[in-house]
Design an enzyme around this catalytic site. Structure first.
Site, mmCIF file in Angstrom:
data_model
loop_
_atom_site.group_PDB
_atom_site.id
_atom_site.type_symbol
_atom_site.label_atom_id
_atom_site.label_comp_id
_atom_site.label_asym_id
_atom_site.label_seq_id
_atom_site.Cartn_x
_atom_site.Cartn_y
_atom_site.Cartn_z
ATOM 1 N N HIS A 1 1.381 -9.467 2.871
ATOM 2 C CA HIS A 1 2.438 -8.627 2.296
ATOM 3 C C HIS A 1 2.213 -7.139 2.460
ATOM 4 O O HIS A 1 3.020 -6.338 1.981
ATOM 5 C CB HIS A 1 2.649 -8.954 0.814
ATOM 6 C CG HIS A 1 1.474 -8.603 -0.053
ATOM 7 N ND1 HIS A 1 0.443 -9.469 -0.283
ATOM 8 C CD2 HIS A 1 1.170 -7.482 -0.740
ATOM 9 C CE1 HIS A 1 -0.450 -8.903 -1.077
ATOM 10 N NE2 HIS A 1 -0.030 -7.689 -1.380
HETATM 11 C C1 UD1 Z 1 3.353 -4.455 -4.592
HETATM 12 C C2 UD1 Z 1 2.224 -3.429 -4.595
HETATM 13 C C3 UD1 Z 1 1.054 -3.951 -3.787
HETATM 14 C C4 UD1 Z 1 0.626 -5.311 -4.294
HETATM 15 C C5 UD1 Z 1 1.812 -6.256 -4.304
HETATM 16 C C6 UD1 Z 1 1.377 -7.528 -4.949
HETATM 17 C C7 UD1 Z 1 2.904 -1.073 -4.690
HETATM 18 C C8 UD1 Z 1 3.005 0.180 -3.921
HETATM 19 N N1 UD1 Z 1 2.657 -2.187 -3.979
HETATM 20 O O1 UD1 Z 1 3.818 -4.600 -3.271
HETATM 21 O O2 UD1 Z 1 -0.040 -3.074 -3.930
HETATM 22 O O3 UD1 Z 1 -0.386 -5.817 -3.455
HETATM 23 O O4 UD1 Z 1 2.873 -5.691 -5.084
HETATM 24 O O5 UD1 Z 1 2.232 -8.568 -4.713
HETATM 25 O O6 UD1 Z 1 3.043 -1.068 -5.882
HETATM 26 N N2 UD1 Z 1 10.722 -7.998 -4.313
HETATM 27 C C9 UD1 Z 1 11.367 -9.134 -4.713
HETATM 28 N N3 UD1 Z 1 11.001 -9.705 -5.909
HETATM 29 C C10 UD1 Z 1 10.065 -9.164 -6.691
HETATM 30 C C11 UD1 Z 1 9.429 -7.976 -6.281
HETATM 31 C C12 UD1 Z 1 9.757 -7.427 -5.085
HETATM 32 O O7 UD1 Z 1 12.223 -9.652 -4.025
HETATM 33 O O8 UD1 Z 1 9.750 -9.708 -7.763
HETATM 34 C C13 UD1 Z 1 11.059 -7.416 -2.992
HETATM 35 C C14 UD1 Z 1 12.026 -6.281 -3.064
HETATM 36 O O9 UD1 Z 1 12.846 -6.336 -1.940
HETATM 37 C C15 UD1 Z 1 11.135 -5.068 -2.954
HETATM 38 C C16 UD1 Z 1 10.011 -5.562 -2.064
HETATM 39 O O10 UD1 Z 1 9.857 -6.934 -2.400
HETATM 40 O O11 UD1 Z 1 11.803 -3.969 -2.410
HETATM 41 C C17 UD1 Z 1 8.707 -4.843 -2.298
HETATM 42 O O12 UD1 Z 1 8.365 -4.850 -3.677
HETATM 43 P P1 UD1 Z 1 7.391 -3.715 -4.306
HETATM 44 O O13 UD1 Z 1 7.102 -4.039 -5.702
HETATM 45 O O14 UD1 Z 1 7.910 -2.378 -3.982
HETATM 46 O O15 UD1 Z 1 6.106 -3.820 -3.433
HETATM 47 P P2 UD1 Z 1 5.299 -5.080 -2.978
HETATM 48 O O16 UD1 Z 1 5.418 -5.206 -1.512
HETATM 49 O O17 UD1 Z 1 5.643 -6.252 -3.816
HETATM 50 N N1 UDP Z 2 -1.177 -15.487 -6.028
HETATM 51 C C1 UDP Z 2 -0.380 -16.457 -6.639
HETATM 52 N N2 UDP Z 2 0.600 -17.053 -5.904
HETATM 53 C C2 UDP Z 2 0.805 -16.781 -4.585
HETATM 54 C C3 UDP Z 2 -0.004 -15.799 -3.977
HETATM 55 C C4 UDP Z 2 -0.970 -15.167 -4.730
HETATM 56 O O1 UDP Z 2 -0.554 -16.745 -7.823
HETATM 57 O O2 UDP Z 2 1.704 -17.381 -3.969
HETATM 58 C C5 UDP Z 2 -2.207 -14.809 -6.838
HETATM 59 C C6 UDP Z 2 -3.613 -14.805 -6.288
HETATM 60 O O3 UDP Z 2 -4.303 -15.977 -6.641
HETATM 61 C C7 UDP Z 2 -4.198 -13.570 -6.958
HETATM 62 C C8 UDP Z 2 -3.015 -12.618 -6.998
HETATM 63 O O4 UDP Z 2 -1.857 -13.437 -6.866
HETATM 64 O O5 UDP Z 2 -4.602 -13.874 -8.276
HETATM 65 C C9 UDP Z 2 -3.071 -11.620 -5.874
HETATM 66 O O6 UDP Z 2 -1.913 -10.875 -5.866
HETATM 67 P P1 UDP Z 2 -1.272 -10.235 -4.560
HETATM 68 O O7 UDP Z 2 -1.868 -10.863 -3.347
HETATM 69 O O8 UDP Z 2 0.192 -10.283 -4.737
HETATM 70 O O9 UDP Z 2 -1.684 -8.707 -4.696
HETATM 71 P P2 UDP Z 2 -2.966 -7.866 -4.260
HETATM 72 O O10 UDP Z 2 -4.159 -8.539 -4.824
HETATM 73 O O11 UDP Z 2 -2.974 -7.779 -2.780
HETATM 74 O O12 UDP Z 2 -2.700 -6.532 -4.844
#
Ligand code: UD1
Ligand code: UDP
Length: 378
Positions: A207
């Site tokens: 992601h």
């Molecule tokens: C965010 C964090 C990242 C983290 C990740 C964990 C920041 C800058 N990034 O990235 O560090 O590793 O979460 O998963 O805060 N969206 C949905 N449903 C949701 C949330 C998001 O559809 O519940 C979609 C939306 O189109 C959104 C895009 O995902 O624009 C990105 O979401 P955002 O929260 O901005 O960043 P992540 O890529 O999720």
């Molecule tokens: N995780 C989860 N379901 C998924 C993918 C990840 O529960 O489908 C959990 C994973 O076990 C860990 C956390 O989400 O506890 C990690 O989050 P993510 O990878 O979204 O963010 P990051 O750690 O990169 O910030």
């Protein structure tokens, strides 16, 4: 004596696992009153299941900030958090990790003159093109307590001039959660649901914007996964950011993904694509995988403790102990290099595992002891 109010702010998926063990202890502590605030950065499948599974309390306040442009998202969270903090007047605001919600909450509290405690402080990838790196540095800069997971984090903070009295190594809170729920997760039926056998599959998550926002990069990585699926099953629970990106460029279509509660595994050219999974299902999949390929931060840590080989599809990591102690290797994003790494693992060349110090499931206890000393000493 009245209880000391403490606010914990969560917003995105990895926050929940880090805040849950602290919330659990603070809620039943006679000296503290814990309030949970959800910014709403993540929602639905990226948020709801974790409250149930990790026994997090329902948030007292939900800011509904949602997705969108980073600056606007941060601004929305800040504006909506101000009245909440004004009302609750906490003696400490706890934030976790490195997401936009973390920075927004830390900055708001700091500007309001409220002390900030940062869970998972001090991690650095030294790559400013990562949005999280800036969030980490800025959050640490305004934190009164930098609760670190590892010695490298302490060193990073000292190098940046953070006074030593602000740095407290408590260990890894996310691993507290893993240790608490590992047995429960073992009861998940996800392998059966997806038609998988122990150690017969690769588990993938992607992601990071650098991997999934560009058409070329994401297509290359998915092509690697398709190649890999000739060797073993490839299970890919897809983050919404990645799902949308792949839909846009035609890598998959809506019918290619296994939905929640669906029992029929569907595969697209050998890949089993699913929606983001709940914590128990995902933990079970991690623990039984032959290899995990990921760009997640938390997954590097969890595979280290589970002893499962992990290939990090990035050029750097802010979690070097997962390489020096754990089962993680930096595989980068070059297709040939990734496939070579997988072959090595399949041939039995698996990094040995040593659990990093203080990743023992007692990090929250150590953190609470710090708070007791600070706030409850008579
Ligand atoms: C965010 C964090 C990242 C983290 C990740 C964990 C920041 C800058 N990034 O990235 O560090 O590793 O979460 O998963 O805060 N969206 C949905 N449903 C949701 C949330 C998001 O559809 O519940 C979609 C939306 O189109 C959104 C895009 O995902 O624009 C990105 O979401 P955002 O929260 O901005 O960043 P992540 O890529 O999720
Ligand atoms: N995780 C989860 N379901 C998924 C993918 C990840 O529960 O489908 C959990 C994973 O076990 C860990 C956390 O989400 O506890 C990690 O989050 P993510 O990878 O979204 O963010 P990051 O750690 O990169 O910030």
């Amino acid at each position: 004596m009245s209880r000391v109010p403490i606010v914990g702010v969560v917003g995105a998926r990895p926050n929940f696992m880090k805040m849950a063990p602290v919330a659990r202890l603070l809620r039943r502590h006679p000296g503290f009153r814990f309030h949970l605030v959800h910014t709403g950065q993540h929602y639905a499948a990226m948020s709801d299941p974790f409250f149930r599974e990790l026994a997090l309390p329902d948030p007292e306040y939900h800011l509904g900030a949602g997705s969108g442009d980073a600056a606007e998202q941060i601004a929305r969270i800040m504006t909506r958090l101000v009245p909440v903090l004004r009302k609750l007047r906490p003696r400490l605001v706890l934030v976790a990790g490195d997401v936009n919600s973390t920075l927004a909450a830390a900055l708001t509290a700091h500007k309001m003159g409220l002390p900030v405690g940062h869970i998972e402080a001090g991690l650095r990838s030294f790559d400013d093109s990562m949005p999280e790196e800036v969030n980490r540095r800025l959050t640490d800069a305004v934190s009164d307590y930098c609760f670190t997971p590892s010695a490298d984090a302490d060193r990073n903070l000292r190098r940046e001039g953070v006074p030593p009295e602000r740095i407290v190594r408590v260990g890894n809170l996310m691993i507290d959660t893993l240790r608490r729920f590992r047995k429960k997760a073992a009861g998940s039926n996800i392998l059966k649901t997806l038609g998988l056998r122990d150690r017969s599959y690769a588990l993938v998550t992607l992601h990071r914007p650098s991997n999934v926002d560009s058409e070329e990069k994401l297509s290359d990585l998915v092509a690697v996964l398709r190649k890999l699926s000739g060797r073993l099953s490839v299970v890919f629970p897809i983050h919404p950011r990645t799902w949308k990106s792949g839909l846009r460029i035609g890598l998959w279509s809506r019918k290619d993904r296994v939905g929640h509660g669906s029992s029929a595994p569907r595969s697209r050219n050998g890949l089993v694509l699913t929606e983001p999974l709940g914590y128990f299902d995902f933990l079970k999949l991690q623990s039984r995988a032959r290899v995990v390929l990921t760009d997640s931060g938390g997954v590097q840590e969890e595979t280290t403790v589970l002893g499962v080989p992990c290939l990090t599809l990035r050029e750097n990591t802010e979690r070097p102990v997962t390489i020096t102690h754990g089962t993680n290797r930096l595989a980068g994003t070059d297709p040939g290099r990734i496939l070579d790494h997988v072959e090595r693992i399949l041939a039995g060349d698996v990094p040995p595992r040593r659990t990093p110090p203080l990743w023992d499931g007692r990090s929250a206890e150590r953190l609470i002891r710090v708070l007791e000393r600070k706030y409850l000493r008579r």
